[in-house]
Design an enzyme around this catalytic site. Structure first.
Site, short mmCIF file in Angstrom:
data_model
loop_
_atom_site.label_atom_id
_atom_site.label_comp_id
_atom_site.label_asym_id
_atom_site.label_seq_id
_atom_site.Cartn_x
_atom_site.Cartn_y
_atom_site.Cartn_z
NE ARG A 77 -3.23 19.32 -43.17
CZ ARG A 77 -3.37 18.42 -42.72
NH1 ARG A 77 -3.45 18.05 -41.77
NH2 ARG A 77 -2.97 17.01 -43.77
CG HIS A 122 -6.97 14.20 -45.10
ND1 HIS A 122 -7.09 15.28 -44.87
CD2 HIS A 122 -7.35 13.36 -44.24
CE1 HIS A 122 -7.06 15.01 -42.95
NE2 HIS A 122 -7.03 13.57 -43.40
CD GLU A 167 -3.12 11.16 -40.04
OE1 GLU A 167 -3.35 10.34 -40.04
OE2 GLU A 167 -2.67 12.04 -38.88
CG ASN A 309 -1.02 15.02 -39.77
OD1 ASN A 309 -0.48 16.74 -39.54
ND2 ASN A 309 -1.81 14.24 -39.83
CE1 TYR A 311 -5.29 14.29 -33.39
CE2 TYR A 311 -3.97 13.32 -35.30
CZ TYR A 311 -5.44 14.64 -34.96
OH TYR A 311 -5.74 15.32 -35.96
CD GLU A 377 -4.36 15.69 -39.25
OE1 GLU A 377 -4.72 15.26 -38.12
OE2 GLU A 377 -4.39 15.62 -40.53
CD1 TRP A 421 -9.14 16.40 -35.73
CD2 TRP A 421 -8.11 16.96 -37.35
NE1 TRP A 421 -9.49 16.12 -36.94
CE2 TRP A 421 -9.32 16.36 -37.95
CE3 TRP A 421 -7.69 17.53 -39.00
CZ2 TRP A 421 -10.27 15.83 -39.24
CZ3 TRP A 421 -7.69 17.28 -40.10
CH2 TRP A 421 -9.12 16.90 -40.69
CD GLU A 428 -11.72 11.00 -36.56
OE1 GLU A 428 -12.06 11.96 -36.92
OE2 GLU A 428 -10.54 10.50 -35.96
CD1 TRP A 429 -10.86 9.69 -39.99
CD2 TRP A 429 -11.77 9.42 -42.19
NE1 TRP A 429 -10.56 10.87 -40.75
CE2 TRP A 429 -11.27 10.77 -42.35
CE3 TRP A 429 -12.69 9.51 -43.09
CZ2 TRP A 429 -10.79 11.45 -42.94
CZ3 TRP A 429 -12.19 9.82 -44.50
CH2 TRP A 429 -11.41 11.60 -44.55
C1 NOJ Z 1 -5.98 12.37 -38.28
C2 NOJ Z 1 -6.33 12.36 -39.84
O1 NOJ Z 1 -5.54 13.20 -40.71
C3 NOJ Z 1 -7.66 13.17 -39.75
O2 NOJ Z 1 -8.81 13.03 -40.67
C4 NOJ Z 1 -8.77 13.01 -38.42
O3 NOJ Z 1 -10.06 13.19 -38.40
C5 NOJ Z 1 -7.46 12.87 -37.14
N1 NOJ Z 1 -6.09 12.57 -37.13
C6 NOJ Z 1 -8.15 12.58 -35.41
O4 NOJ Z 1 -8.61 11.11 -35.85
#
Ligand code: NOJ
Length: 473
Positions: A77, A122, A167, A309, A311, A377, A421, A428-429
């Site tokens: 993906r 994204h 998301e 997604n 987590y 994810e 993921w 990481e943003w």
């Molecule tokens: C969701 C997001 O889609 C992805 O870009 C991000 O890196 C992961 N979560 C982990 O935070």
């Protein structure tokens, strides 16, 4: 470990996104995106880091392909950078170099027997479109539809699984309410609802375009990737905690899943909570949660599968109605806590709760009419000193995948695929490179950005190969 049997055609994948891995932020005609702008402003991202180079996948794609092959993935993906394909966001000007890049990625994957799963959006809106109001502007929906159709037309002969938007809840809230993601707006209590609305309109337009113009020939499937934690009441028998849990589910998953899978409109408890808070705080304009007009593309039914997604999980109780300012937190009026038995992965928000995924899958089956589900994810973060022998993450993947197996076998959930993921450590943003989610470690200090398999990558490869050879554990 639980008997780990998956359907033979189960999709075993890993995921990435364009801004997080590609780099090449201004080469070969790419236009800037809101993340380019955001990261270049001081104080936005950990250590003022940015994705200018990241994993340099724009130049090192073949290295990524080797990683994919080493894991034995059946699916990969990735996301397209809208501004790499259409530098000003519109189809007036197509960047052929961008088209060539993604053509090569797709063709190489197919040659290696790996199916591409492509996300169109994204988090990385072309800056040129942000300058015209971005996702707050209603016109964005047809611009997105044009972009989506361009992609279906150009790549849809080979891409059979599409995600329109990744998301939307995170884009709307973190980008327009909390201001910690691009475009960094903090317009509390209003903008995020508008953004979410336009994202749903954009998604629905693109789905309808695919359905009426491309589906019969290309025979693919289109969905939207929705994030959700699993939420459960802090005290199982407490009606207030139960109601707060329902609000959390409604404001996270329901916000987008209800319109698409259940009613064509937002969850009633979401609207009534927002409107009650407006009344309480003397906000007298129209509902802050927009409505879908009759002549717009119908939203209901615009997903060919459920893309999730997942987590982590949370326990929930009411917040006590104490909020004096308009904001989502006040509308939602919930407080989320961690169970003391849950271990924490590197990041403070990521409590390790594998069985939360099983519960969420069952909830999705029961609430959204037993859809085919792809877990698009799921992953575990590492911070601090690098550990290539990442035993904790190995346990995380084993336990979580075992819960997916139970959801399939014992709860009858129609899970079709699982994507870890991430393929490799990446940007990481707002946390920059301080957080590592990869199955491969990337050495960002080395110009070659060399990739090294983590122990968890080795474990994941084993799980895949056992499952594909039909063995149980
Ligand atoms: C969701 C997001 O889609 C992805 O870009 C991000 O890196 C992961 N979560 C982990 O935070």
């Amino acid at each position: 470990m639980h008997k780990n049997m998956f359907p033979r055609d189960f999709a075993w994948g890993a995921a990435t996104s364009a801004y997080q891995i590609e780099g090449g932020w201004q080469v070969d005609g790419k236009g800037p995106s809101i993340w380019d702008t955001f990261c270049h402003e001081k104080g936005r991202v950990f250590g003022d880091q940015n994705g200018d180079v990241a994993c340099n996948s724009y130049e090192l794609w073949e290295k990524d392909l080797e990683c994919i092959q080493q894991l034995g993935l059946t699916h990969y993906r990735l996301s397209f950078s809208w501004a790499r394909l259409l530098p000003d966001g519109t189809t007036q000007h197509v960047n052929q170099k961008g088209v060539q890049y993604y053509n090569k990625v797709i063709d190489d994957l197919l040659t290696s027997n790996v199916s591409p799963v492509v996300t169109l959006y994204h988090f990385d809106l072309p800056q040129a479109l942000q300058d015209q109001g971005g996702w707050k502007s209603p016109g964005i929906a047809s611009l997105f539809d044009n972009y989506a159709q361009f992609c279906f037309q150009t790549f849809g002969d080979r891409v059979k699984l599409w995600i329109t938007i990744n998301e939307p809840q995170v884009c709307a809230k973190l980008g327009h309410e909390d201001g910690i993601h691009a475009p960094g707006l903090k317009e509390k209590g209003t903008a995020a609802y508008l953004v979410g609305h336009n994202m749903l309109r954009a998604h629905a337009m693109a789905w309808h375009s695919y359905n009426s113009r491309y589906r019969s020939e290309q025979k693919g499937a289109v969905s939207i990737a929705l994030n959700s934690d699993w939420y459960e009441p802090l005290n199982q028998g407490c009606p207030e905690d139960i109601a707060a849990t329902e609000r959390d589910l409604a404001f996270t998953l329901g916000w987008f899943a209800w319109p698409v899978f259940v009613t064509g409109d937002y969850p009633e408890i979401m609207r009534s909570a927002i409107d009650a808070q407006s009344r309480k705080l003397g906000y007298n304009a129209a509902s802050r949660l927009p409505s879908f007009s009759k002549d717009e593309s119908a939203i209901l039914g615009t997903a060919d599968f459920f893309a999730l997604n997942y987590y982590t999980s949370r326990k929930v109780k009411p917040r006590g109605g104490c909020e004096k300012m308009l904001c989502i937190k006040g509308d939602q009026d919930t407080e989320e806590v961690l169970d003391s038995s849950w271990p924490i992965s590197g990041l403070s928000w990521l409590a390790v709760v594998p069985d939360g995924l099983r519960k969420l899958l069952k909830y999705i089956k029961d609430t959204f009419n037993n859809p085919a589900i792809y877990i698009t994810e799921n992953g575990f973060s590492q911070v601090g000193p690098l550990q290539i022998e990442d035993a904790q993450r190995c346990v995380y993947y084993k336990d979580t995948i075992s819960e997916v197996a139970k959801a399939i076998q014992e709860d009858g959930v129609n899970v079709r695929g699982y994507f870890a993921w991430s393929l490799m450590d990446n940007f990481e943003w707002a946390d920059g490179f301080s957080v590592r989610f990869g199955l491969f470690h990337v050495d960002f200090s080395d110009l070659k950005q060399s990739r090294t398999l983590y122990q968890s990558g080795r474990e994941y490869a084993k799980i895949i190969s056992k499952s594909r050879s039909g063995q149980s554990k």
